[in-house]
Design an enzyme around this catalytic site. Structure first.
Site, PDB file in Angstrom:
ATOM      1  N   SER A  87       0.697  -1.251  -0.097  1.00 46.22           N
ATOM      2  CA  SER A  87      -0.070  -0.105   0.051  1.00 46.22           C
ATOM      3  C   SER A  87       0.858   0.975  -0.190  1.00 46.22           C
ATOM      4  O   SER A  87       2.029   1.053   0.329  1.00 46.22           O
ATOM      5  CB  SER A  87      -0.779  -0.279   1.408  1.00 46.22           C
ATOM      6  OG  SER A  87      -1.641   1.263   1.528  1.00 46.22           O
ATOM      7  N   TYR A  98       0.016  -0.397  10.701  1.00 39.05           N
ATOM      8  CA  TYR A  98      -0.501  -0.574   9.298  1.00 39.05           C
ATOM      9  C   TYR A  98       0.800  -0.339   8.425  1.00 39.05           C
ATOM     10  O   TYR A  98       1.059  -1.240   7.520  1.00 39.05           O
ATOM     11  CB  TYR A  98      -1.526   0.210   9.012  1.00 39.05           C
ATOM     12  CG  TYR A  98      -2.219   0.101   7.462  1.00 39.05           C
ATOM     13  CD1 TYR A  98      -2.804  -1.160   7.247  1.00 39.05           C
ATOM     14  CD2 TYR A  98      -1.856   1.076   6.586  1.00 39.05           C
ATOM     15  CE1 TYR A  98      -3.274  -1.139   5.957  1.00 39.05           C
ATOM     16  CE2 TYR A  98      -2.269   0.964   5.372  1.00 39.05           C
ATOM     17  CZ  TYR A  98      -2.904  -0.436   5.054  1.00 39.05           C
ATOM     18  OH  TYR A  98      -3.381  -0.355   3.641  1.00 39.05           O
TER      19      TYR A  98
END
Length: 332
Positions: free
Chosen positions: A158, A184
């Site tokens: 990501s 994350y």
């Protein structure tokens, strides 16, 4: 041979869909395993691969929902919890025992900006689900990947990798304050580095690996820990909560988001390549950090490219060693 981390001029772009990148590709006779395919990116990936003729094996916590969504393609289903080592082992062992190859493995399942949690081994939950569970799954499926003769592993990374490198001294937030975005970001950096090292180790067996950034797709389960106010501030939804779609700003539909992992998994343009971070259906450029604080979604001004630490071969090798330690799984 190491593939250069720079665009190849694929001819696709941020608005391309899975249908665009597949074209007339025929995957008949190929077996594709996809994690997290009950909705969002995983679902669109599984649908695309199945529509091109592949037999899709869905590994998901909610197989009932996946069965309903994937009706009409050749598929089978197994319930798996990436945070549970025993669950990962059981599913992988059952597949390997079937004596079938894996031609494509797309590691799509994940969580984002979750509150602090830990798996049964004590690993922080985002690192566990997004990365360590997938590391273990690929390790257990290794005989089947090798048996394919030519296989591709696609790990979902990501733009969020910019939130954090892998913090090798404290990957599980045991000695530092927990931040959901740092957790994350670390997990997504890990997914990128995993592709780098797996490709280095696997290419002699015909196994190539890619990290795929799909874009920011609001219509997925990843948003479950975010408030509407946070999504509005990030420019991802309007005040009514409706998604803002603008592929040029990485705001994509699930079909557009899944295009990059599907391209990585199937494109003949990537023959003989691997170990690279891809976005918008092409290999991404390396960009330098801006030097600003990246603990908030709104801090990302340049939405394209990969930071050097997420494709660094030395960090990738170091992560591999840490992963074997944290999972107690020997790979290759």
């Amino acid at each position: 041979m190491t593939t250069a981390q720079r665009p190849i001029g694929s001819g696709f772009d941020a608005s391309s869909t899975t249908r665009n990148v597949l074209g007339s590709t025929d995957l008949t006779g190929r077996i594709a395993i996809v994690t997290g395919a009950n909705s969002g990116l995983g679902l669109q990936t599984a649908l695309a691969l199945g529509s091109a003729g592949a037999h899709v094996v869905v590994l998901d916590r909610d197989t009932t929902r996946a069965r309903s969504a994937l009706a009409g393609i050749s598929a089978e289903y197994a319930t798996m919890d990436l945070s549970d080592p025993a669950s990962v082992d059981a599913v992988a062992e059952e597949f390997v025992a079937s004596d079938r190859p894996v031609h494509i493995l797309v590691e799509s399942a994940g969580i984002m900006a979750a509150p602090l949690g830990r798996d049964t081994r004590g690993n922080e939950l985002q690192l566990s689900i997004n990365y360590l569970g997938h590391f273990q799954l690929a390790a257990r499926l290794w005989p089947a990947l090798r048996a394919a003769g030519s296989a591709r592993v696609v790990s979902l990374t990501s733009l969020g990798h910019r939130h954090s490198p892998v913090m090798f001294d404290d990957p599980n937030f045991e000695h530092r304050a927990y931040d959901p975005w740092a957790g994350y970001g670390q997990s997504k950096t890990a997914m990128s580095l995993f592709a780098v090292e797996l490709d280095r180790r696997g290419q002699e067996y015909g196994v190539r690996a890619f990290a795929a950034h799909p874009g920011s797709i609001v219509a997925t389960g990843l948003k479950q820990y975010l408030t509407t106010e946070q999504l509005v501030a990030a420019g991802m939804v309007n005040p009514d909560g409706d998604p803002i779609l603008d592929p040029s700003k990485q705001l994509k539909t699930p079909e557009q988001g899944a295009a990059t992992p599907v391209w990585c998994a199937t494109s003949p343009q990537l023959a003989g390549m691997g170990g690279v971070y891809c976005e918008d259906c092409d290999i991404a450029e390396i960009v330098q950090p801006a030097g600003s604080d990246t603990t908030d979604l709104g801090d990302f001004n340049d939405l394209n490219g990969v930071l050097p630490y997420a494709v660094d071969p030395q960090q990738a090798e170091r992560l591999w060693e840490l992963s074997e330690k944290l999972t107690n799984v020997r790979f290759l």
